[in-house]
Each structure stands twice: as C-alpha cells, then as structure tokens.
Design a protein around this motif. Structure first.
Motif, mmCIF file in Angstrom:
data_model
loop_
_atom_site.group_PDB
_atom_site.id
_atom_site.type_symbol
_atom_site.label_atom_id
_atom_site.label_comp_id
_atom_site.label_asym_id
_atom_site.label_seq_id
_atom_site.Cartn_x
_atom_site.Cartn_y
_atom_site.Cartn_z
ATOM 1 N N ASN A 119 1.123 -1.435 0.135
ATOM 2 C CA ASN A 119 -0.088 0.375 0.523
ATOM 3 C C ASN A 119 0.739 1.443 -0.253
ATOM 4 O OD1 ASN A 119 -2.534 -1.642 0.442
ATOM 5 N ND2 ASN A 119 -2.913 -1.015 1.802
ATOM 6 N N GLU A 120 1.862 1.379 0.673
ATOM 7 C CA GLU A 120 3.060 2.202 0.412
ATOM 8 C C GLU A 120 3.947 3.007 -0.790
ATOM 9 O OE1 GLU A 120 6.961 4.003 2.834
ATOM 10 O OE2 GLU A 120 6.341 2.007 3.208
ATOM 11 N N ASP A 128 -0.118 4.231 -2.731
ATOM 12 C CA ASP A 128 -0.239 5.428 -2.329
ATOM 13 C C ASP A 128 0.399 6.550 -2.933
ATOM 14 O OD1 ASP A 128 -2.306 4.764 -0.629
ATOM 15 O OD2 ASP A 128 -1.211 4.387 0.891
ATOM 16 N N THR A 129 1.930 6.184 -3.227
ATOM 17 C CA THR A 129 2.711 7.059 -3.281
ATOM 18 C C THR A 129 2.424 7.742 -4.443
ATOM 19 O OG1 THR A 129 4.756 6.382 -0.882
ATOM 20 C CG2 THR A 129 5.599 7.808 -3.800
ATOM 21 N N ALA A 166 -0.474 7.147 -6.545
ATOM 22 C CA ALA A 166 -1.224 8.319 -6.285
ATOM 23 C C ALA A 166 -1.281 9.239 -5.991
ATOM 24 C CB ALA A 166 -3.064 6.922 -5.158
ATOM 25 N N ARG A 167 -0.472 9.685 -5.235
ATOM 26 C CA ARG A 167 -0.080 10.951 -4.661
ATOM 27 C C ARG A 167 0.648 11.904 -6.268
ATOM 28 N NH1 ARG A 167 2.254 10.359 -0.556
ATOM 29 N NH2 ARG A 167 4.210 9.838 -0.939
ATOM 30 N N LYS A 203 -2.804 18.341 2.398
ATOM 31 C CA LYS A 203 -3.417 17.737 2.988
ATOM 32 C C LYS A 203 -3.808 17.246 4.318
ATOM 33 C CE LYS A 203 -5.287 16.087 -1.170
ATOM 34 N NZ LYS A 203 -6.458 15.771 -1.585
ATOM 35 N N TYR A 215 -7.194 9.150 -8.235
ATOM 36 C CA TYR A 215 -7.067 10.073 -7.842
ATOM 37 C C TYR A 215 -6.723 11.132 -7.706
ATOM 38 C CZ TYR A 215 -5.886 5.753 -4.858
ATOM 39 O OH TYR A 215 -5.395 5.118 -4.124
ATOM 40 N N THR A 266 -12.353 7.582 -2.708
ATOM 41 C CA THR A 266 -11.473 6.777 -4.267
ATOM 42 C C THR A 266 -11.272 5.273 -3.850
ATOM 43 O OG1 THR A 266 -9.936 6.703 -2.831
ATOM 44 C CG2 THR A 266 -10.038 8.714 -3.901
ATOM 45 N N THR A 326 -4.768 0.443 -3.219
ATOM 46 C CA THR A 326 -4.864 0.109 -2.225
ATOM 47 C C THR A 326 -6.635 -0.327 -0.861
ATOM 48 O OG1 THR A 326 -4.675 2.264 -1.388
ATOM 49 C CG2 THR A 326 -2.451 2.023 -1.737
ATOM 50 N N LYS A 343 -11.021 4.267 -0.341
ATOM 51 C CA LYS A 343 -10.713 5.636 1.127
ATOM 52 C C LYS A 343 -11.520 6.516 0.847
ATOM 53 C CE LYS A 343 -6.344 3.971 1.861
ATOM 54 N NZ LYS A 343 -5.136 4.576 1.716
#
Length: 632
Positions: free
Chosen positions: A111-112, A115-116, A118-119, A157, A190, A211, A215, A218
């Motif tokens: 997931n990390e 998430d990165t 997606a950021r 954020k 995202y 979303t 991951t 959310k």
C-alpha cells in the motif's frame, strides 16, 4: 515513502527522442528495463498497451501517465521523460503531451508504494508544478522540484483532512458525493478525485469523494453522507458498490470524464432533473451490511465465498453419481458404472479435496493480500490431508495470513532496491515454511489425538443406551461437518456396519443430513435474515442435505459459527436420537434419500426423524439470527 524513492536519475530523460505515442511508450519501457526495474520487458509492454486500450492515459493539459501493475515489474519504479514541443498521445482534451510519467507497479506492491504513486497523480493537477517540470534543466532539478511539491502537497492534505474527508457540515447549502475508480486504481482514480475536489472548492460546493484504488476504498461514503447528499457522481471504469445509492440523484460516467469536466459533472449532479438511480437489488450491500464484514468476519467471508463453488459443484456431482447406484463408482462393486465413477472422482476426489485449501488460501489472502495466499493454502492442504478438516483449514487460513503480516513488518526496513524480492521470494519461502511447520508440529497431532480419543470413547460406549448414543452420534456429525469429530462418528458407524449393527449408522446419516437441510429451510422461511448470496446457496443445501453431504453447511457454519453450529448440533442430535428410538437400521455407508428405501424398520419414521431435526435447526436459526438491517 517519497516519490523520489521510486524515481531516480537513471530513469529520467530530459529530452525524449520519440515522436509518436507508441514510440514514447517503447522509449520509457527501455529506460526502465535498462535500469533493471523489469523482469520481463515484453510482458510489461503488453500490460501497458492493454491499459491504453481501455482508454488513453493521456489525461490532458500536457500530461500522460502510462501505467501497469504486473508481475513483470521487478522493482516498483517510475520513469519520467520530457518532450517540450509535445506529441500526440490521444489525450483526453486533445492537446499534445509534454510530460510523461510511466508507472511500473509490481503485482505484490504494498500500500505504501501505491499511495505514493497516487500522490504523484494528484500533484500533477497543479499547473505551476507542471510548467516547472517542463522547463527543468537537469535531472537533479526534476528530483528537487518533485520533493518540494510533494512536501507542500502532504502539508496541505494534512491541513484539510478534517474538513475534506470526515466532517461534512450539518447543514451544507449543497452537498455532492462522488466515487472514483479506474481499472488499475493507480493514477486516474486519484486525479479524478482531486479534479472534483478542487473544482467544488472553486464553486463553493461541499464535496466528499470516495476513491476505490489499488490500496482499497479510502474516504468511504457513509449512509449518513448518502442521505444528506443533493447529488452523486460515480466516475468509474470498474465495478463499485452501487446499491447504497438506491433512490438518489446520480450521474454515472467514466473516470476520465471527471478529469476532463469536473465542473460540468457537479452541475449535472445538482440539477433538479438529474436521473434517479434505481437498483434491481435489495439494499443489503449498503454500508450497514458492509460494516459487519470487517476484521475477522471479512476474512472469513472471503474464504467462504471462494470455497462455495467447490462445495456446490463437487457435492452435486457426487449426488448425481448416486443415481446410478450407491456403490456404482466402485470398480469392485457389481453396480459399477463408468459415468458414475467419473462424476464421483471429479466431485469427491478432486473438487472436495480443494475445498479446505481454497478456504484457507483466500482467508490468508484477505488478511495479507496476495503474499498471504500461498502460505495459507499450503496450511489448508496440510489440514485437509492430516485429519484436521475444515476447522484446521480455518486455523491455517488465519495462521498463514498473520505470518505474512509479521514478515512484512520484519522486512519493512529493507532498502527500496530489495523491494522486488519480497513478494517473489521472502514472503512465499518463509511464509510457507513457518505456516507449514506450525501446522505439522502443533496443530495436526493434537487434532489426531482428539479424533482417536473420540473413536475409542464411542467404541467403549457400545449400544447400552441407544437413544443417548443416537443423540451423541447425530450431534457429532454437525460439530465440524466433515472434520475430525464428524469423521470419528462416521468411522464408528462404518465399523458398526462391519460388525452387523446397522442402527448407529442410521442415526449418523440422519444427523449428517440435518445441517444442510435445516439451513436450506431457514433460508426459505427466514429470508430477511440471510443475504441474497446465502439464499441462493441455501437452495443447493436441499440437494446436499438430501444426499447426505454435510459439507454443504460449511459455508454457513464458517461465516456464522456461533449460531449455525449450535443450531445444527441440536437438530442433528434430535434426528439421531429419534432414529435410534424408531430402531432404524442402515446397511449402506452413504446415499441419503437414495438409500432410505433399503433401511430396516419403517422408512417413513426415518424420514420423519430427519425432517423433525431439520425443522428444529431451521427454527433455531430463525430465532437466533438477527435481520440483516440489525447486524453490527
């Protein structure tokens, strides 16, 4: 994890040579491959092109983000290229693309990492940031720009999380809800969410966006959110939960539409004549139903739902084989039939043998994602082949999943360069070893000892008190439904048949038929207490129960053991006791309704005993289970 941990100087090219979309895809893939980020360049390209065939990853405003999540990726990475004069990438807004980020996500990416990525997708919605990247003069400048923008993005954020994600005003002038989802759940999901959030802020409209990415879900929309909403936007190119929106004004579009025209979608969702969504399903998949499927229950149901086809398909094939004769699958029996043997082999020898390993495997996968599947499935296979039954499979599923969770924590400190070996080497190797060792050293032998003790106890009891014996044997058939307790009673019955005593096995078969029959009756008469999937499965339980396949009740017992198992035990015990009371004898080891005509004693009384036990189980389930809308 920072974006620049996935992007490095070796995967940056400031001046791309390509002039077409396919050329730039090839150029970026070659950059990743040369940097040692891919296992299989051709397979990775195949997945990139497959993603492009769904819709272009040229999101418009000069940006393209080709991406794929596949086992062809060795190390999760980014490639970045600039084509300052632009090229035609079939972008959503028709403009040429100048910035190209190629995302390479491994199949087991955690997931990390996701998430990165997606950021990054969200950061690219900032025009000033994009312009600075286009004009970057060095690779080092690119990395510094990304680090700086990422720090600002995270800060903003964190500052706005409360207002944006959780605290919807009690009385907003206008409230729009949205759901975004794309097939890979990495980029467009995202970007669409950020486009909607930013535009709603400009318009003075309150919005909450859920979303559905790689991951997981959310910022999930609650029942309270949905009730308050003035309009809903579902921008998705994959299936999302829709029944919760029944009766609400709803606009349903592609995720790319939310990136292209967020203002238009928000306006449409708020129009008085916006279409109202009507679901063809009862709203039992809403958030109230989903809330109960979390934690232990969620993992359990993941295993049960994936095991169900093996139970249903295999069980019905076995039942059909009995139509040719109870022993027609046995080549040594005079009634042997080739078709019956084929059906019995497929259903019993193969489909049923996979049932427990599949249950365990998908429980493990629910807990630890894909890395949890193999250790848990091996543990389930060990349980199935060493007398631990489906209860052993449940233990193996949770054991395998949490072993991998532990391994993830142990290896979380490894350098990013070693990230790729975790899902392909470390997790399967150590996960299978640890889970298998615990099962073989600590789980299997105690279960075997319990099984042996039960057989000895039953053997010493004899038939001194036939009714009590029938109650015990019938009840045991429902304790673990195919596991060691069930098998201990069944083995005792076979031994009694060999000794010329047929009444114990009649009680055993009656007890074994009750759990699936009782559940089937309960799903028929207490529909409001079972999900649609459970009611459909309940229909097959009529066939399973009628043909003495107790395993048909396993999915229900696994998903709600506190109610289903006690109700099944009581009903099965009553059926077994009545069978003994009526002095019914059964010379056949299996067969269900197909062997009732050959019992010694009154066949109608035997049917009566089975039905009484089944209706008792059904009534207890109807009494104990809560209606779906009351479950927590």
């Amino acid at each position: 994890m920072k974006i620049t941990e996935l992007l490095e100087e070796s995967t940056i090219k400031l001046k791309l040579d390509s002039n077409t979309k396919l050329e730039v895809i090839d150029e970026l893939i070659n950059i990743l491959d040369s940097a040692g980020k891919l296992n299989n360049k051709e397979e990775y390209k195949k997945q990139i092109l497959k993603r492009e065939s769904e819709f272009s990853t040229g999101i418009g405003e000069g940006i393209a983000i080709p991406h794929a999540k596949t086992a062809a990726v060795k190390i999760p990475s980014l490639a970045f290229g600039i084509k300052k004069e632009g090229l035609d990438y079939e972008s959503l807004d028709g403009t040429d693309a100048q910035l190209f980020f190629m995302i390479a996500a491994s199949e087991g990416a955690d997931n990390e990492h996701l998430d990165t990525l997606a950021r990054l997708s969200s950061m690219l919605m900032n025009k000033e940031f994009k312009n600075k990247l286009i004009n970057a003069k060095s690779k080092d400048e690119v990395l510094n720009l990304i680090d700086k923008q990422e720090a600002e993005y995270v800060k903003s954020k964190n500052h706005s999380t409360t207002s944006k994600e959780s605290n919807i005003s009690e009385s907003p002038s206008k409230l729009v809800l949205a759901v975004t989802a794309c097939p890979t759940g990495i980029a467009h999901t995202y970007m669409a969410a950020d486009a909607l959030n930013n535009k709603a802020k400009d318009m003075g409209i309150e919005i909450k966006v859920e979303t559905n990415g790689s991951t997981g879900v959310k910022n999930e929309l609650t029942d309270e959110d949905i009730q308050k909403a003035d309009g809903i936007i579902v921008a998705a190119d994959k299936q999302v939960e829709m029944t919760r929106f029944n009766g609400k004004k709803l606009i349903q579009v592609s995720v790319s539409d939310a990136i292209k025209d967020p203002e238009g979608l928000i306006n449409k969702a708020l129009m008085d004549d916006a279409p109202t969504y009507h679901s063809d399903k009862k709203v039992e998949g809403s958030n109230s139903d989903k809330k109960q499927r979390t934690g232990f229950y969620k993992h359990l149901m993941n295993g049960v739902s994936n095991m169900l086809p093996f139970v249903v398909g295999g069980g019905i094939l076995i039942a059909i084989s009995f139509m040719f004769g109870i022993k027609s699958f046995d080549p040594k029996d005079p009634s042997f039939n080739v078709v019956a043997k084929l059906l019995h082999d497929i259903g019993g020898t193969y489909a049923f043998s996979l049932m427990v390993p599949v249950l365990a495997g998908f429980i493990g996968m629910s807990i630890a994602d894909r890395p949890g599947f193999a250790p848990a499935m091996v543990g389930g296979f060990i349980a199935a082949n060493n007398g631990a039954g489906f209860l052993g499979g449940l233990i193996a599923g949770f054991l395998g999943g949490y072993v991998v969770i532990l391994l993830k924590k142990v290896f979380s400190g490894l350098p990013a360069s070693l990230e790729g070996i975790k899902p392909v080497l470390l997790y399967p190797l150590l996960g299978i070893l640890i889970t298998g060792a615990i099962m073989l050293l600590f789980i299997v032998n105690p279960v075997k000892a319990i099984n042996t003790a039960l057989e000895q106890w039953l053997g010493s009891m004899g038939t001194a008190n036939k009714v009590i014996l029938g109650i015990i044997l019938g009840g045991m058939m429902a304790v673990d439904m195919g596991g060691p307790v069930n098998k201990a009673a069944y083995t005792f019955g076979i031994a009694m048949i060999a000794a010329g005593k047929f009444t114990p096995h009649a009680a055993i078969m009656a007890g074994g038929m009750v759990p699936p029959l009782g559940i089937a009756i309960a799903t028929t008469f207490f529909k409001h207490k079972f999900t649609r999937e459970e009611r459909d499965a309940g229909k097959t339980c009529y066939i399973m129960g009628a043909t003495f396949i107790t395993e048909g009740a396993i999915p229900f017992a696994a998903s709600d053991p506190a109610r289903v198992i006690p109700a099944s035990i009581v009903g099965a015990a009553v059926a077994g006791g009545l069978s003994m009371m009526f002095n019914i004898g059964l010379p056949a080891p299996h067969g269900g309704i197909f062997v009732i005509p050959i019992v010694s004693g009154n066949p109608l009384l035997y049917v009566f005993a089975i039905l009484i036990g089944s209706f008792i189980t059904a009534a207890l389930l109807g009494l104990m289970k809560k209606p779906l809308d009351q479950k927590l």
